[in-house]
Design a protein around this motif. Sequence first.
Motif, PDB file in Angstrom:
ATOM      1  N   ALA A 120      -5.177   4.308  -1.471  1.00  0.00           N
ATOM      2  CA  ALA A 120      -4.110   3.247  -2.020  1.00  0.00           C
ATOM      3  C   ALA A 120      -3.280   2.937  -0.471  1.00  0.00           C
ATOM      4  O   ALA A 120      -3.055   1.518  -0.804  1.00  0.00           O
ATOM      5  CB  ALA A 120      -2.792   3.900  -2.461  1.00  0.00           C
ATOM      6  N   HIS A 121      -3.092   3.784   0.701  1.00  0.00           N
ATOM      7  CA  HIS A 121      -2.498   3.419   1.720  1.00  0.00           C
ATOM      8  C   HIS A 121      -3.562   2.555   2.459  1.00  0.00           C
ATOM      9  O   HIS A 121      -4.741   3.463   3.047  1.00  0.00           O
ATOM     10  CB  HIS A 121      -1.489   4.564   2.713  1.00  0.00           C
ATOM     11  CG  HIS A 121      -1.306   4.391   3.506  1.00  0.00           C
ATOM     12  ND1 HIS A 121       0.169   4.225   3.657  1.00  0.00           N
ATOM     13  CD2 HIS A 121      -1.682   3.420   4.424  1.00  0.00           C
ATOM     14  CE1 HIS A 121       0.263   4.153   4.556  1.00  0.00           C
ATOM     15  NE2 HIS A 121      -0.053   3.715   5.754  1.00  0.00           N
ATOM     16  N   GLU A 122      -2.830   1.482   2.971  1.00  0.00           N
ATOM     17  CA  GLU A 122      -4.387   0.968   4.099  1.00  0.00           C
ATOM     18  C   GLU A 122      -3.848   0.519   4.923  1.00  0.00           C
ATOM     19  O   GLU A 122      -4.620   0.402   6.234  1.00  0.00           O
ATOM     20  CB  GLU A 122      -5.171  -0.803   2.994  1.00  0.00           C
ATOM     21  CG  GLU A 122      -5.972  -0.118   1.454  1.00  0.00           C
ATOM     22  CD  GLU A 122      -6.219  -0.918   1.121  1.00  0.00           C
ATOM     23  OE1 GLU A 122      -5.842  -2.571   1.350  1.00  0.00           O
ATOM     24  OE2 GLU A 122      -6.383  -0.895  -0.283  1.00  0.00           O
ATOM     25  N   SER A 157       1.014  -1.261  -0.265  1.00  0.00           N
ATOM     26  CA  SER A 157       0.131  -0.319  -0.060  1.00  0.00           C
ATOM     27  C   SER A 157       0.784   1.547   0.296  1.00  0.00           C
ATOM     28  O   SER A 157       0.662   2.093  -0.896  1.00  0.00           O
ATOM     29  CB  SER A 157      -0.847  -0.063   1.629  1.00  0.00           C
ATOM     30  OG  SER A 157      -0.180   0.400   2.566  1.00  0.00           O
ATOM     31  N   GLU A 179       1.354   3.645  -2.642  1.00  0.00           N
ATOM     32  CA  GLU A 179       1.047   5.286  -2.581  1.00  0.00           C
ATOM     33  C   GLU A 179       1.694   6.471  -3.236  1.00  0.00           C
ATOM     34  O   GLU A 179       1.186   7.293  -4.093  1.00  0.00           O
ATOM     35  CB  GLU A 179       0.721   5.874  -1.084  1.00  0.00           C
ATOM     36  CG  GLU A 179       0.513   7.119  -1.084  1.00  0.00           C
ATOM     37  CD  GLU A 179       0.817   6.775   0.611  1.00  0.00           C
ATOM     38  OE1 GLU A 179       0.839   8.084   1.096  1.00  0.00           O
ATOM     39  OE2 GLU A 179       1.483   6.110   1.222  1.00  0.00           O
TER      40      GLU A 179
END
Length: 383
Positions: A297-299, A274, A278
């Motif tokens: 997009a960062h999870e 993620s 990003e």
Amino acid sequence: MGAILTLVEPVVVINKLGTSFFDMALTQTVYNQSLKATAGNSDRAQALSSRFILIQSVLSSVAAMLSIIPLSRMADRHGPKVFLVASQMGSVLGMFTLVIFMYCEVPLEFLYLGSLLHGLSGGGPMFWAGVAALASLSSEQGKRTLKLNIVDFCFGVAGVVGGLLSGYLYQMGPSVLLLTAILVSVVALLYSVFALTDSRRSLSETMMLFILGMVGAENVLQLYLLKPPLSWDSIWAGYGRAATSAMYLSSFIGVLGLFKVLGDTALTLLGIVSNCTEMAIMAFTVESWVYFLGHTAHESPLLCFLAGRVSGLLQLVLAVTDVLSNVFFTSIYPLTLGWFSGFCFLLSCAISYISAVPIMYVNLSLKDNSKSSFGGFFSDHAE
């Protein structure tokens, strides 16, 4: 009441608010001074600012290396709280160098003294070593990853609030923002000294590759947002910092839901993917909405890397990696401004993806050893 005073989360929240305010004040001051020095030429101002960040980061990290061994010895005798107190004292002293710069006629290079003071006190590596140790000490054996994720969540909340407020405080006046940063940081320091208590208790080396790929690129990203075509002012820059911290909030929910299903290894790999996704999106950011899309997009956070006790030797290695990352990316960034200024972020993505290799290798090795052990067990009993 005693249990509450063992929580490190209040220190993380208050400290993050203070550093968010100060980082905004420092970045805006350096960039504005660079614009003046270059008669408004944005590319040259970016190059000068990048050079300043490079020298500042190297000074802070090299100084932190010198402080790691003596601080580690003190922590062995007095507990990990030493890391928090020392690093925050250096941070506050460093902030006062910006005060002197604003009100006295001193060159921009004077601010390097602040970086040096911060580094000699342990800097960021020692602060987070103390946070990780104290967070683990206040959690049960099987719930340390979840505890560290809660700390990460608190860090994200504070970052969002600090990012949103910093731009508006700067509009009220750089001095207002800087004074607020100092006052908040002093509160965090006083809490660490007089309120926080600790009780006495392995970090994946994958962090080295990840730090190498991410730290320098993230510093460059703050400059990238100030240049055309984005040309963000302090308000938008504050929104950007808030968006960066907001990813920790969504991460908290994700890890909370996936913790029992995936485990540490899978969560760590998800975090790497993620983060890299990003950074790849950031490479092609020419409009503000793309930047904020990239953060979706960062999870998953990477606190699965952390363990209860962080050795001084490992922190030394990580400090060296931090220096190399900043030197690498802040040196390359000015060279790419004329053809593709997002190249650094693609390079960051590639290096950080490599950090997943050691994790997968160790995981496969553990599975193989487990199978061998069971095989030996059955063969021994068959005889």
